[in-house]
Scaffold this motif. Structure first.
Motif, short mmCIF file in Angstrom:
data_model
loop_
_atom_site.label_atom_id
_atom_site.label_comp_id
_atom_site.label_asym_id
_atom_site.label_seq_id
_atom_site.Cartn_x
_atom_site.Cartn_y
_atom_site.Cartn_z
N ASP B 48 -17.28 44.75 73.04
CA ASP B 48 -17.78 45.28 74.31
C ASP B 48 -18.60 44.24 75.06
O ASP B 48 -19.38 44.57 75.95
CB ASP B 48 -18.60 46.55 74.10
N SER B 50 -21.21 42.45 74.22
CA SER B 50 -22.61 42.85 74.22
C SER B 50 -23.46 41.93 73.34
O SER B 50 -22.96 41.22 72.48
CB SER B 50 -22.74 44.29 73.69
N LYS B 75 -25.13 44.50 77.83
CA LYS B 75 -23.73 44.12 78.02
C LYS B 75 -23.45 44.03 79.51
O LYS B 75 -24.12 44.66 80.33
CB LYS B 75 -22.77 45.09 77.35
#
Lengths: 102, 298
Positions: B48, B50, B75
């Motif tokens: 993701d 992040s 993120k």
């Protein structure tokens, strides 16, 4: 009867879970500021009539290395200076018991 | 003013979080129910895009241990490279506080840890509106959650195991389910079409609302792999929302030789929306994916 002052350090390469340290049979309060990697108590006062009895145990992931020292603050000598890895005697667990000069 | 307060809050928190306490055993969404192995760690998750960090404190006496701290996850909704583009700080973030304690165990090498946590998550992004004007509309989301969890460390023969389970309820959105969309201003110069003023956003049926999430994680550090490689599996379930789905996955993580719990790197194979509840992609294979996790302990 003699009151001794000790500094206790239990340092892991990774997390050490539920550490327990006893001096002369008394459980010692330990704190960690990094989630359980390094556990310390900078001033432990213990009445030591003769030899110093030390117990340490901790849990963790097998192969996690640890070092344990009990330093007498009066002359800075290390009454206990041990190292090992979690799981060396029992899986997920380490324990030492020693009787040393205070 | 509201935006300024959010940015100020993040910049005040970031230096504290450089001390970091967060789990490296993450799924593709950067989530985990395992808390006990966190320490001074910075974690990057490609799943993701992040970055996670946190700080934790603990104390113990007579083998009784308590643990508390904060976790922060940042993120970018448009990729890490655009996090600070144009000095417009626009990350998605989740900030949470947790506190927990160990139960006394009479079996050496077996620990039981219960924890509770609460947090907020906020994001701002541009949403494509499929109207005649076809514009990207700035959209804000503010959610929150409460969570309870359990971790157990034990052994399977001479191999260490870590089990995690948690249940949480909160307000979430389905931003990760939407498709990326880019919009350009076009100018025709002779026979050439010049694209300029690129703007990125998301396209699809945007939804938000309350949902319950259930998470299970199981890690084993097999002795035959030297005990420093962890093999994990996980389940992520959502209940009570029109965008709830079930994800499962397996992961392989390499740890430090003297600290197997400190993950250096790993990869996760995940099946998203196992039962195709979202009806978004019929092909099972296309609902699978691999992501990478890199952790640094200091």
């Amino acid at each position: 009867m003699a009151i001794q002052h000790y500094k206790i350090e239990l340092t892991g390469q990774g997390n050490l879970i539920q550490p327990e340290v006893k001096l002369e049979g008394n459980s010692i309060h330990l704190t960690s500021s990094n989630g359980g990697v390094k556990w310390t108590n900078n001033d432990v006062q213990v009445d030591v009539p003769g030899q110093l009895h030390v117990f340490m145990s901790c849990n963790g992931i097998n192969h996690t290395a640890w070092a344990f020292t009990v330093t007498n603050k009066s002359d800075s000598h290390k009454a206990v200076d041990e190292s090992g890895v979690i799981g060396d005697k029992s899986s997920g667990y380490s324990e030492i018991t020693k009787t040393v000069n205070p | 003013m509201k935006n300024f307060r959010s940015k100020l809050c993040l910049f005040l928190i970031l230096p504290v979080c450089c001390l970091s306490q967060t789990s490296t055993l993450q799924d593709k969404s950067g989530e985990s129910s395992i808390t006990v192995l966190g320490n001074k760690t910075l974690v990057l998750n490609s799943g993701d895009a992040s970055f996670s960090a946190g700080v934790a404190f603990a104390n113990a006496i007579g083998g009784k241990e308590s643990l508390w701290g904060i976790d922060l996850k940042l993120k970018s909704n448009e990729g890490v490279s655009k996090l600070f583009e144009g000095f417009n700080f626009k990350p998605k973030y989740a900030l949470s506080f947790f506190v927990g304690g160990y139960l006394t165990s009479h079996r050496p090498g077996v620990t039981h840890f219960f924890y509770g946590s609460a947090g907020i998550n906020q994001s701002n992004f541009k949403l494509y509106t499929d109207t005649l004007s076809a514009t990207l509309v700035k959209t804000d989301f503010l959610g929150g959650f409460i969570k309870g969890g359990y971790n157990r460390t034990a052994s399977w023969g001479t191999s260490s195991t870590v089990l995690g389970a948690s249940i949480e309820y909160g307000k979430y959105d389905n931003l990760t389910d939407l498709d990326d969309v880019d919009q350009y201003h076009t100018t025709t110069v002779g026979r050439n079409v010049v694209l300029s003023d690129k703007a990125s956003g998301f396209k699809g049926a945007y939804m938000k609302g309350g949902m319950m999430k259930v998470k299970f994680d199981f890690m084993v550090y097999p002795t035959f792999l030297g005990g420093t490689v962890g093999v994990g599996s996980f389940y992520r379930g959502g209940i009570g929302s029109s965008f709830a789905r079930q994800n499962i996955g397996i992961g392989l993580f390499a740890g430090n030789a003297k600290a197997p719990g400190n993950i250096i790197g790993g990869f996760v194979f995940q099946v998203n929306d196992v039962f195709n509840q979202l009806q978004k992609e019929a092909d099972f294979v296309k609902r699978t994916g691999i992501s990478f996790v890199a952790g640094y302990n200091f």
